[in-house]
Design an enzyme around this catalytic site. Structure first.
Site, short mmCIF file in Angstrom:
data_model
loop_
_atom_site.label_atom_id
_atom_site.label_comp_id
_atom_site.label_asym_id
_atom_site.label_seq_id
_atom_site.Cartn_x
_atom_site.Cartn_y
_atom_site.Cartn_z
N ASP A 67 2.44 1.73 3.33
CA ASP A 67 3.36 0.71 3.86
C ASP A 67 4.79 1.15 3.51
O ASP A 67 5.74 0.88 4.25
CB ASP A 67 3.18 -0.66 3.20
CG ASP A 67 1.81 -1.25 3.42
OD1 ASP A 67 1.17 -0.89 4.43
OD2 ASP A 67 1.38 -2.05 2.57
N HIS A 115 -12.08 -13.93 2.75
CA HIS A 115 -13.25 -13.07 2.58
C HIS A 115 -14.49 -13.87 2.18
O HIS A 115 -15.60 -13.55 2.59
CB HIS A 115 -12.97 -11.97 1.55
CG HIS A 115 -11.87 -11.05 1.99
ND1 HIS A 115 -11.42 -10.00 1.21
CD2 HIS A 115 -11.11 -11.02 3.11
CE1 HIS A 115 -10.44 -9.37 1.85
NE2 HIS A 115 -10.23 -9.98 3.00
N ASP A 118 -1.94 -13.11 1.48
CA ASP A 118 -2.40 -11.97 2.28
C ASP A 118 -2.79 -12.51 3.65
O ASP A 118 -3.97 -12.71 3.96
CB ASP A 118 -3.58 -11.29 1.59
CG ASP A 118 -3.93 -9.99 2.28
OD1 ASP A 118 -3.17 -9.57 3.17
OD2 ASP A 118 -4.96 -9.37 1.93
N GLU A 162 -11.17 -6.22 -5.04
CA GLU A 162 -11.19 -7.24 -3.98
C GLU A 162 -12.42 -7.06 -3.11
O GLU A 162 -12.59 -6.02 -2.47
CB GLU A 162 -9.90 -7.10 -3.16
CG GLU A 162 -9.82 -8.07 -2.01
CD GLU A 162 -8.49 -7.96 -1.26
OE1 GLU A 162 -7.53 -7.33 -1.78
OE2 GLU A 162 -8.41 -8.49 -0.14
N ASP A 215 -11.84 -11.61 11.32
CA ASP A 215 -10.94 -11.73 10.17
C ASP A 215 -9.59 -12.29 10.63
O ASP A 215 -8.79 -11.61 11.26
CB ASP A 215 -10.77 -10.31 9.60
CG ASP A 215 -9.90 -10.27 8.37
OD1 ASP A 215 -9.56 -11.34 7.84
OD2 ASP A 215 -9.58 -9.15 7.95
N GLU A 240 -10.17 -13.25 -2.30
CA GLU A 240 -9.37 -13.68 -1.14
C GLU A 240 -10.10 -14.81 -0.42
O GLU A 240 -11.28 -14.70 -0.10
CB GLU A 240 -9.14 -12.50 -0.19
CG GLU A 240 -8.47 -12.96 1.10
CD GLU A 240 -7.96 -11.81 1.96
OE1 GLU A 240 -7.41 -10.85 1.39
OE2 GLU A 240 -8.11 -11.89 3.19
N ASP A 277 -6.98 -14.10 8.84
CA ASP A 277 -5.75 -14.01 8.02
C ASP A 277 -4.74 -15.12 8.35
O ASP A 277 -3.54 -14.86 8.52
CB ASP A 277 -5.08 -12.64 8.20
CG ASP A 277 -5.69 -11.58 7.30
OD1 ASP A 277 -6.37 -11.95 6.33
OD2 ASP A 277 -5.48 -10.39 7.58
N HIS A 285 0.88 -1.17 0.00
CA HIS A 285 0.00 0.00 0.00
C HIS A 285 0.92 1.22 0.00
O HIS A 285 2.01 1.16 0.59
CB HIS A 285 -0.84 0.11 1.27
CG HIS A 285 -1.75 -1.04 1.55
ND1 HIS A 285 -1.35 -2.17 2.20
CD2 HIS A 285 -3.07 -1.22 1.28
CE1 HIS A 285 -2.38 -3.00 2.33
NE2 HIS A 285 -3.42 -2.45 1.78
N MET A 300 2.42 -5.96 -7.74
CA MET A 300 1.12 -5.34 -7.43
C MET A 300 1.30 -4.22 -6.42
O MET A 300 2.19 -4.28 -5.57
CB MET A 300 0.20 -6.42 -6.84
CG MET A 300 -1.18 -5.99 -6.40
SD MET A 300 -1.26 -5.36 -4.71
CE MET A 300 -1.96 -6.76 -3.83
N ASP A 326 -5.63 -13.51 -3.49
CA ASP A 326 -5.12 -13.38 -2.13
C ASP A 326 -5.35 -14.70 -1.40
O ASP A 326 -6.49 -15.10 -1.13
CB ASP A 326 -5.85 -12.25 -1.38
CG ASP A 326 -5.22 -10.89 -1.65
OD1 ASP A 326 -4.31 -10.81 -2.51
OD2 ASP A 326 -5.63 -9.90 -1.01
N LYS A 356 -14.99 -8.02 0.11
CA LYS A 356 -14.98 -8.53 1.48
C LYS A 356 -16.34 -8.22 2.09
O LYS A 356 -16.85 -7.12 1.89
CB LYS A 356 -13.85 -7.85 2.28
CG LYS A 356 -13.62 -8.45 3.66
CD LYS A 356 -12.44 -7.78 4.37
CE LYS A 356 -12.14 -8.47 5.67
NZ LYS A 356 -11.07 -7.80 6.43
C1 GCO Z 1 -8.02 -7.12 4.45
C2 GCO Z 1 -7.67 -7.10 2.99
C3 GCO Z 1 -6.43 -6.30 2.68
C4 GCO Z 1 -6.27 -6.05 1.19
C5 GCO Z 1 -5.17 -5.07 0.95
C6 GCO Z 1 -4.81 -4.95 -0.51
O1 GCO Z 1 -8.79 -7.99 4.84
O2 GCO Z 1 -7.54 -6.26 5.20
O3 GCO Z 1 -7.53 -8.42 2.56
O4 GCO Z 1 -5.32 -6.97 3.20
O5 GCO Z 1 -6.01 -7.23 0.51
O6 GCO Z 1 -5.57 -3.84 1.43
O7 GCO Z 1 -5.70 -4.19 -1.14
MN MN Z 2 -6.65 -9.15 0.78
MN MN Z 3 -8.35 -9.87 4.02
#
Ligand code: GCO
Ligand code: MN
Ligand code: MN
Length: 388
Positions: free
Chosen positions: A58, A221, A288, A182, A256, A218, A258, A55, A89, A246, A184
């Site tokens: 980041d 998600h 991700d 993307e 969430d 993802e 991850d 990002h 990306m 992702d 979610k």
């Molecule tokens: C989340 C998202 C993020 C995006 C990222 C790229 O759940 O926070 O998955 O990690 O993928 O912002 O756009």
């Molecule tokens: Mn993501």
């Molecule tokens: Mn995510």
């Protein structure tokens, strides 16, 4: 034993925010010291990743001076050169700063919508500067806690206008760039617009330049929403829209998480990897995910290596599934062609409709046949557990 070493052709990538996560959560403070973007690139080089994504913030903190930004970019560039890592990306942080508390492109406040566009234009330039060919849009704050607050149709329209604006910008600048949206369903908002990959595919068809825009589905998600991830991925692929992916893992009905790729639902991960490998998906495989909060940076490396290793082990299992005679025999029996049915299938014609209406089907006989899916699934389980 097979070699599960990651190679460039696997296109395994990680976000700076993934291995760089310092383990803050809503209940607790960070558990790891912050590392610089250059240090994170070196860490990714050490574990054998192909690329790194970021990002805007980041890489460059939102309030950095131009001189600070230049210094960070220089260090980052050097780390990329030293390790050979690519930046396939990039994306924009449109969720962290309080200005985006009610969304970015879908905020009710025109100043916020305009600022979000400005921030994205600059972030696109930054991504392109480092060679990004895919630009991701994740609308983390594009949603509501109360639907008293916003008009959902306005939100869709504002989002569409913004995407059309960025497509024109990329064309105008002659950037070699594609956009990947993307979806979610929730987190950080109570509910997020365009909540699944399917919603996104519908939305893309309404844009001015749909050919420039695809999706970045993802795992977590869709699992959060209790959906079959691979089915959504297949739909995106079939539509020519699987620009990016992702990979992580997630229990349904939870916050969430991850999780490390394939660490929770091995079977779902297997069908996903098998799908991607069978169709010849060749875009980045982006992890991700975050290391557990229990880990130090050695644990972060274990986490990153684990994501790639599990992918490659599942890839081997997919090849084994495709070569397994018993499995393939059951599949062949079930999808076998019936030449007598050809005249009823395929495209419509009035004659075909008449012939179909006149045909007698032995419904009970057809339904009586067992499909052997229990056996097929157990063979899959045996294979995954190493007993074939
Ligand atoms: C989340 C998202 C993020 C995006 C990222 C790229 O759940 O926070 O998955 O990690 O993928 O912002 O756009
Ligand atoms: Mn993501
Ligand atoms: Mn995510």
């Amino acid at each position: 034993m097979t070699d599960f070493t990651p190679k460039p052709e696997h296109k395994f990538t990680f976000g700076l925010w993934t291995v760089g996560s310092i383990g803050r959560d809503p209940f607790g403070d960070p558990v790891r010291d912050k590392k610089s973007p250059a240090e994170l690139v070196n860490l990714l080089g050490e574990v054998g990743a192909y690329g790194v994504n970021f990002h805007d913030n980041d890489l460059i903190p939102i309030d950095a001076t131009p001189a600070e930004a230049e210094a960070i970019k220089k260090d980052f560039r050097k780390a990329l050169d030293d390790t050979g890592l690519k930046v396939p990306m990039a994306t924009t942080n449109l969720f962290g700063d309080p200005v985006f508390k009610d969304g970015a492109f879908t905020s009710n406040d025109p100043k916020v919508r305009a600022y979000a566009r400005q921030k994205t234009l600059k972030a696109i330039d930054l991504g392109v500067e480092f060679g990004a060919k895919t630009y991701v849009f994740w609308g983390g704050r594009e949603g509501t806690e109360t639907d008293s607050s916003k008009n959902a149709v306005d939100a869709i329209k504002w989002n569409r206008e913004a995407m059309n604006f960025f497509c024109e910008y990329a064309l105008d600048k002659k950037y070699d760039l594609r956009f990947a949206l993307e979806a979610k369903p929730n987190e950080p908002r109570g509910d997020i617009y365009n909540s699944t990959t399917g919603h996104m595919l519908g939305f893309i068809a309404t844009l001015d330049h749909p050919e420039m825009v695809g999706v970045n589905p993802e795992v977590a998600h869709e699992h959060m929403a209790g959906l079959d991830f691979m089915h959504g991925v297949a739909q995106a692929w079939e539509a020519g829209k699987l620009f990016h992916i992702d990979l992580n893992d997630q229990y349904p009905g939870r916050y969430d998480q991850d999780l490390r790729f394939a660490s929770r639902d091995i079977k779902a991960a297997f069908y996903l990897v098998k799908f991607l490998e069978d169709v010849g998906y060749d875009n980045p495989r982006h992890f991700d995910a975050h290391a557990y909060r229990t880990e130090d940076y050695e644990g972060v490396k274990d986490f990153a290596r684990g994501c790639m290793r599990s992918y490659l082990m599942l890839k081997e299992k997919a090849a084994q599934f495709n070569a397994d005679k018993e499995i393939q025999a059951i599949l062949a029996e079930n999808i076998a062609d019936d030449p007598a049915m050809q005249k009823f299938l395929g495209k419509y014609s009035p004659e075909k409709a008449d012939a179909l209406k006149a045909q007698a089907f032995d419904r009970k006989a057809i339904a009586n046949r067992g499909l052997k899916y229990e056996r097929l699934d157990q063979l899959t389980i045996d294979l995954l557990l190493g007993n074939r």
